[in-house]
Design an enzyme around this catalytic site. Structure first.
Site, PDB file in Angstrom:
ATOM      1  N   THR A  70       0.833  -1.206   0.000  1.00 18.36           N
ATOM      2  CA  THR A  70       0.000   0.000   0.000  1.00 18.36           C
ATOM      3  C   THR A  70       0.866   1.254   0.000  1.00 18.36           C
ATOM      4  OG1 THR A  70      -1.943  -1.025   1.026  1.00 18.36           O
ATOM      5  CG2 THR A  70      -1.654   1.343   1.348  1.00 18.36           C
ATOM      6  N   ASN A 149      -5.205  -9.580  -7.888  1.00 21.24           N
ATOM      7  CA  ASN A 149      -5.268 -10.196  -6.571  1.00 21.24           C
ATOM      8  C   ASN A 149      -6.545 -10.986  -6.318  1.00 21.24           C
ATOM      9  OD1 ASN A 149      -6.204  -7.373  -6.738  1.00 21.24           O
ATOM     10  ND2 ASN A 149      -6.882  -7.682  -4.636  1.00 21.24           N
ATOM     11  N   GLN A 178       1.203  -9.387  -5.894  1.00 25.10           N
ATOM     12  CA  GLN A 178       0.700 -10.764  -5.998  1.00 25.10           C
ATOM     13  C   GLN A 178       1.559 -11.652  -6.893  1.00 25.10           C
ATOM     14  OE1 GLN A 178      -1.505 -12.407  -4.372  1.00 25.10           O
ATOM     15  NE2 GLN A 178      -2.402 -10.724  -3.217  1.00 25.10           N
ATOM     16  N   SER A 198       5.505  -6.533  -1.450  1.00 25.45           N
ATOM     17  CA  SER A 198       5.200  -6.586  -0.021  1.00 25.45           C
ATOM     18  C   SER A 198       5.615  -7.934   0.533  1.00 25.45           C
ATOM     19  CB  SER A 198       3.698  -6.364   0.197  1.00 25.45           C
ATOM     20  OG  SER A 198       3.366  -6.371   1.561  1.00 25.45           O
ATOM     21  N   HIS A 200       4.951  -9.705   3.242  1.00 20.27           N
ATOM     22  CA  HIS A 200       4.064 -10.678   3.883  1.00 20.27           C
ATOM     23  C   HIS A 200       3.293 -11.525   2.870  1.00 20.27           C
ATOM     24  CE1 HIS A 200      -0.146  -9.011   3.623  1.00 20.27           C
ATOM     25  NE2 HIS A 200       0.524  -7.934   3.289  1.00 20.27           N
ATOM     26  N   CYS A 323      -8.214  -6.551   1.666  1.00 20.54           N
ATOM     27  CA  CYS A 323      -8.420  -5.124   1.943  1.00 20.54           C
ATOM     28  C   CYS A 323      -9.865  -4.698   1.739  1.00 20.54           C
ATOM     29  CB  CYS A 323      -7.513  -4.285   1.041  1.00 20.54           C
ATOM     30  SG  CYS A 323      -5.761  -4.510   1.397  1.00 20.54           S
TER      31      CYS A 323
END
Length: 380
Positions: A70, A149, A178, A198, A200, A323
């Site tokens: 983000t 995603n 993704q 990202s 995680h 999200c």
């Protein structure tokens, strides 16, 4: 427990957690400090930057550590827009982007920028010609995600990059959150200027990520302060997060090279099994699709009800992206693909990691069949 919600987040590798804990406990100095203890932290930060750059085949000075996808998307999009607004105020994206991209674009519209959202086809893929037709004299940025995603559609990133070579004033941003570790992407070959990932999503620690900014590309910071990350992202650096990200990135790249065939096997098992269940419609396209995402609908059954029913069987899946899932809104991606409200409102996403097995896929398929029958009995 069977965990098929890896696109929402993944379980951190033990080795990644170990590296995060070790750096946090033994090298907790501020890398901006003048003393040697701070210098040790700075050395680890630089090593992590170099390692991440090498894995992505880019230069260390092109890597900026962030808190995740983000922030990376916001920094890439808004930073590019503000830095280049004298050259133009027109931005191009698609109708199926992550909320962090869509909302960034929406905010920029309130600042006087003009945004064009190009449509996708029934498979969720954008046509490069549509992007070319949307380009104007004042276009300064094109932002397109690599892997969707929700349904897993792979966008023609290389072709878009080749197109934009004819327009050197336009910057190309790719949300690779993704795709990383699942679908290879050559940042250089695809002529990508900015790219967000990202940790995680590939078994790293939450709150860690990076933004690739090609050397020479100008963007403005969103956070001002001490001038860390070459004045692009102020704030005391998360050294442990950077080190653990580099560790997770190395591990997922090694696994991708060895286990991609296995992931495709599990994915095919799910597609074949879902196609045999009465009333199930598979939404993920058969071609140009990532191997770790399988989206399907069960018309006339609410997706939230189905997710909780599977949870009672100790199986964890999701509806739309994490999200957006709690907003209880219809999937914008499926709507953009031309699907009916009933189909979009009954969508379920299965998302895999390399640790998921064919046996788990069989168990999930059986549970889906059983749950459909149970819910239909209740509805009669």
């Amino acid at each position: 427990m069977i965990y098929f919600d890896n696109s929402a987040t993944t379980k951190p590798f033990p080795e990644v957690l170990d590296s995060f804990l070790k750096v946090s406990s033994e090298y907790f100095g501020n890398p901006s400090s003048l003393h040697n203890f701070g210098g040790l932290a700075e050395k680890l930060l630089n090593q992590a930057r170099s390692q991440a750059a090498k894995l992505l085949s880019v230069q260390p000075n092109e890597i900026y550590f962030t808190s995740g996808g983000t922030e990376g998307n916001n920094l890439a999009i808004k930073g590019t827009a503000f830095a280049n607004q004298k050259s133009g105020r027109h931005l191009i994206t698609t109708t199926i982007e992550h909320p962090s991209v869509r909302e960034s674009m929406k905010q920029l519209e309130s600042f006087g920028f003009d945004v064009t959202e190009v449509p996708v086809d029934s498979s969720g893929r954008v046509d490069v010609k549509t992007i070319e037709n949307a380009i104007r004299e004042d276009t300064i940025l094109v932002s397109v995600m690599h892997v969707n995603n929700e349904v897993g559609t792979i966008q023609p990133i290389k072709e878009i990059g080749q197109l934009l070579r004819k327009y050197p004033r336009i910057r190309f941003h790719v949300d690779h959150v993704q795709g990383i570790g699942k679908v290879p992407l050559d940042l250089n070959d695809c002529s990508i200027d900015l790219c967000s990932i990202s940790a995680h999503k590939f078994h790293g620690v939450k709150g860690t990520g990076l933004l690739f900014v090609r050397d020479g590309v100008k963007i403005n910071p969103l956070l001002n302060g001490g001038g860390q990350e070459k004045n692009l992202r102020s704030g005391t650096e998360n050294v442990a997060g950077a080190v653990s990200l580099a560790k997770a990135l190395r591990m997922i790249m090694e696994i991708q090279d060895k286990e991609s065939r296995h992931l495709n096997l599990v994915s095919r098992k799910l597609r074949e099994g879902l196609s045999k269940i009465e009333g199930v419609v598979v939404n993920t396209p058969e071609i140009y699709a990532a191997p770790h995402i399988m989206n399907f609908s069960i018309p006339h059954l609410k997706s939230e009800v189905f997710v909780h029913a599977l949870e009672e069987k100790n199986i964890y899946v999701s509806t739309t992206s994490a999200c957006s899932s709690k907003l209880k809104t219809l999937s914008g991606t499926l709507a953009s693909m031309g699907m009916t409200e009933d189909r979009a409102g009954s969508a379920i996403r299965l998302s895999l990691s390399y640790t998921n097995t064919v046996g788990e896929a069989d168990a999930v398929l059986s549970a889906i069949q059983e749950t459909i029958e149970e819910l239909r009995k209740v509805m009669k």
